[in-house]
Design a protein around this motif. Structure first.
Motif, PDB file in Angstrom:
ATOM      1  N   LEU A 189       0.838  -1.199   0.000  1.00  0.00           N
ATOM      2  CA  LEU A 189       0.000   0.000   0.000  1.00  0.00           C
ATOM      3  C   LEU A 189       0.875   1.253   0.000  1.00  0.00           C
ATOM      4  N   LEU A 230      -5.649   7.220  -0.901  1.00  0.00           N
ATOM      5  CA  LEU A 230      -6.434   6.129  -0.327  1.00  0.00           C
ATOM      6  C   LEU A 230      -5.497   5.039   0.206  1.00  0.00           C
ATOM      7  N   MET A 240      -5.102   3.747   3.929  1.00  0.00           N
ATOM      8  CA  MET A 240      -5.370   2.347   4.277  1.00  0.00           C
ATOM      9  C   MET A 240      -4.174   1.704   4.953  1.00  0.00           C
ATOM     10  N   LEU A 258     -13.268  -3.174   7.233  1.00  0.00           N
ATOM     11  CA  LEU A 258     -13.608  -2.352   6.079  1.00  0.00           C
ATOM     12  C   LEU A 258     -13.550  -3.172   4.786  1.00  0.00           C
ATOM     13  N   ARG A 292     -13.779   4.650   8.187  1.00  0.00           N
ATOM     14  CA  ARG A 292     -14.338   5.565   7.187  1.00  0.00           C
ATOM     15  C   ARG A 292     -13.972   7.006   7.498  1.00  0.00           C
ATOM     16  N   LEU A 300     -10.433   7.700   6.454  1.00  0.00           N
ATOM     17  CA  LEU A 300     -10.274   7.786   5.003  1.00  0.00           C
ATOM     18  C   LEU A 300     -10.842   9.100   4.482  1.00  0.00           C
TER      19      LEU A 300
END
Lengths: 358, 207
Positions: free
Chosen positions: B110, B142, B146, B157, B189, B192
């Motif tokens: 990531l 993103l 994450m 999630l 959420r 993010l």
């Protein structure tokens, strides 16, 4: 667009995994060892699970659990390597012994193909195959194979590079003693009853009895589990054949996939015109080379064509005299260790399961 | 040495019309006396489980995790009782737990995506990445966000969004109370949203 939707789009190009590969990986790990090329012998593996009942299955799983991660794969054959999901895709530069990571979505049109020496050898082998008699075969008959094969038990460590630790696992591999197994495969249907004879014991099998999904494994056979009748339907134009092979479940862009699929089809024994086309199709695959001297499982000397993938060289061995297919073997190019081997000692069409060819 | 004479039963079944596929629970029960039947579940759910795991940790590591997921499920099948006739959420739960040991690998990939805009996970499946610059910017943000999520929040999630489980199924699959699942997802959420807020005015901060 909210954040959940953004996440749902992230990496959405990752495709569904292959059911075949998941199944083979599972069966390979449950069995703990692979003596036979997994894709071809997936059938036999399923049957072993059935005929040898629950105890060995659980025991094999337990054995598998005790081994260090990664090692188990090495005990599978090279065909098993593909089936067990070791296919590594482009972009991973940490692969040992992997000179060109092949990916090409227009493979049949590629003009480069096998090395010139390999292309010459395959042309001669194809001509020899095409000259074999091609008598009519009845649905009620059986393809008889007298085979030898062995895997190896590897105690090697995964590569130091931990991010690709599963790749090129075999370190010190001890080849297993080859087993002789005779098979009778029904000519026309996977769902008819075949048999194999091993250690003096005859075991019947049928795909139907192995409770696999009939949609994924039609009785008429498919590219991974071919019947003789299925093989007869394959095109004899090498480009068309290679295109078809590429579109078989797997990794269509990968040269290795095409090479290993053809290897499995050769093992089964197909009608001579198709066999010849398979060799001519193999000659179109870049990365195929010649190994001038190779000895099969039962000591017969020959010449081979080979393809290296993930540090393993897979060879198809041919008799230097007759140019007939003798068998195949997989060698760890890092140390020359034999990872797996198979040989076809005899192949025939017979009338009954259990009948030795006359 | 012929075997034809004893093969009648099998050939009869070969001609029988296709059976209606058994549900997962039935297959699991049958597999207790007939272990190889378990392969039916591997074929049935391997594609989805494989995709989910690949999406999280990349293809190279996914194959091991998927094979082990089914081995674990196979060993524990006798204990599978009331989780439902569809065992996919159960398998997702096993895979999710097994992926904890791949956490560093997941986060590393990531971060690589966040830093470079190139995703090592999707590289094998994409011939050429021609994202719009804006889309790539969102992706990188993103991915960075994450990567920073606590693993439990990321699990909840992604089970929700990628595996398509309900909150109740996530609770059952990961063995935590429903309230905890709800709280993990809402926290994830919020983080993010915060990380994306200045990129897209349509994504408001806060609830």
């Amino acid at each position: 667009m909210d954040e959940l939707e953004l996440i749902s789009r992230l990496r959405e190009e990752v495709p569904l995994a292959s059911a075949d590969r998941a199944e083979h990986a599972f069966l390979t790990s449950v069995q703990g060892r692979g003596t036979w090329p997994v894709r071809r012998h997936g059938l036999v593996r399923l049957l072993r699970l059935r005929t040898e009942a629950a105890v060995p299955l659980a025991a094999a799983a337990a054995i598998r659990r005790r081994r260090p991660a990664g090692i188990i794969i090495a005990a599978a054959t090279a065909a098993g390597l593909a089936a067990a999901g070791l296919t590594l895709l482009p972009g991973s530069s940490s692969l040992p012994g992997n000179t060109s990571l092949p990916r090409n979505t227009s493979l049949p049109g590629n003009t480069s193909g096998a090395s010139p020496a390999a292309a010459r050898l395959l042309a001669k082998v194809a001509a020899a195959a095409a000259a074999q008699p091609n008598p009519p075969v009845r649905d009620s008959q059986f393809v008889y194979l007298k085979t030898w094969g062995a895997g190896s038990v590897c105690t090697g460590r995964p590569l130091a590079n931990s991010d690709s630790a599963r790749v090129a696992v075999p370190g010190d591999c001890v080849p297993e003693k080859p087993d002789e197994v005779q098979f009778w495969y029904p000519v026309s249907s996977l769902c008819a009853t075949g048999a194999f004879l091993k250690d003096g014991k005859m075991t019947k099998f049928s795909f139907k009895a192995a409770s696999v999904d009939p949609e994924q494994f039609p009785c008429s056979g498919n590219m991974n589990y071919p019947t003789y009748r299925f093989l007869q339907t394959l095109p004899t134009d090498p480009h068309a054949l290679l295109r078809l092979i590429q579109h078989t479940d797997g990794h269509p862009g990968l040269y290795w996939w095409a090479f290993s699929t053809i290897g499995n089809l050769l093992y089964n024994g197909s009608p001579p015109p198709v066999t010849a086309a398979l060799y001519r199709a193999a000659a179109l695959i870049p990365g195929v080379t010649v190994v001038p001297d190779a000895t099969d499982t039962i000591g017969r000397p020959g010449v081979a064509v080979a393809f290296i993938f993930q540090g393993i060289r897979t060879e198809w061995i041919f008799s230097k005299q007759t140019l007939q297919y003798l068998g195949s073997r997989e060698i760890n190019i890092a140390n020359g260790a034999l990872v797996s081997q198979t040989a076809i000692q005899q192949r025939a069409i017979v009338d009954h399961a259990g009948q030795a060819p006359g | 040495m012929g075997v034809d004479d004893v093969a009648d039963g099998w050939q009869a079944s070969a001609r029988a019309p296709a059976e209606i596929a058994d549900d997962d629970l039935t297959v699991i029960r049958h597999s207790e006396s007939d272990p190889e039947r378990f392969a039916v579940l591997v074929r049935r759910h391997g594609p989805a489980v494989g995709r989910y795991v690949t999406r999280r940790i990349g293809q190279e590591r996914a194959e091991d995790v998927v094979a082990e997921t089914f081995l674990v499920a196979f060993r524990k099948r006798a204990g599978y009782q009331d989780q439902g006739r569809d065992c996919l959420p159960w398998l997702y739960g096993i895979a999710t737990r097994l992926m904890h040991r791949e956490r560093r690998n997941e986060v590393r990939q990531l971060r690589l995506l966040a830093a470079s805009g190139t995703d090592p996970v999707t590289a094998p499946f994409t011939d050429r990445v021609e994202d719009a610059v804006a889309a790539r910017g969102v992706k990188r943000r993103l991915a960075a966000a994450m990567a920073e999520l606590p693993v439990n929040q990321r699990d909840a999630l992604l089970l929700l969004v990628w595996a398509g489980l309900s909150y109740e199924q996530i609770a059952a699959a990961t063995g935590v109370p429903l309230g905890t699942v709800q709280s993990r997802i809402s926290r994830a959420r919020r983080r993010l949203r915060q990380s994306l807020a200045d990129l897209d005015p349509a994504v408001p901060i806060g609830d």
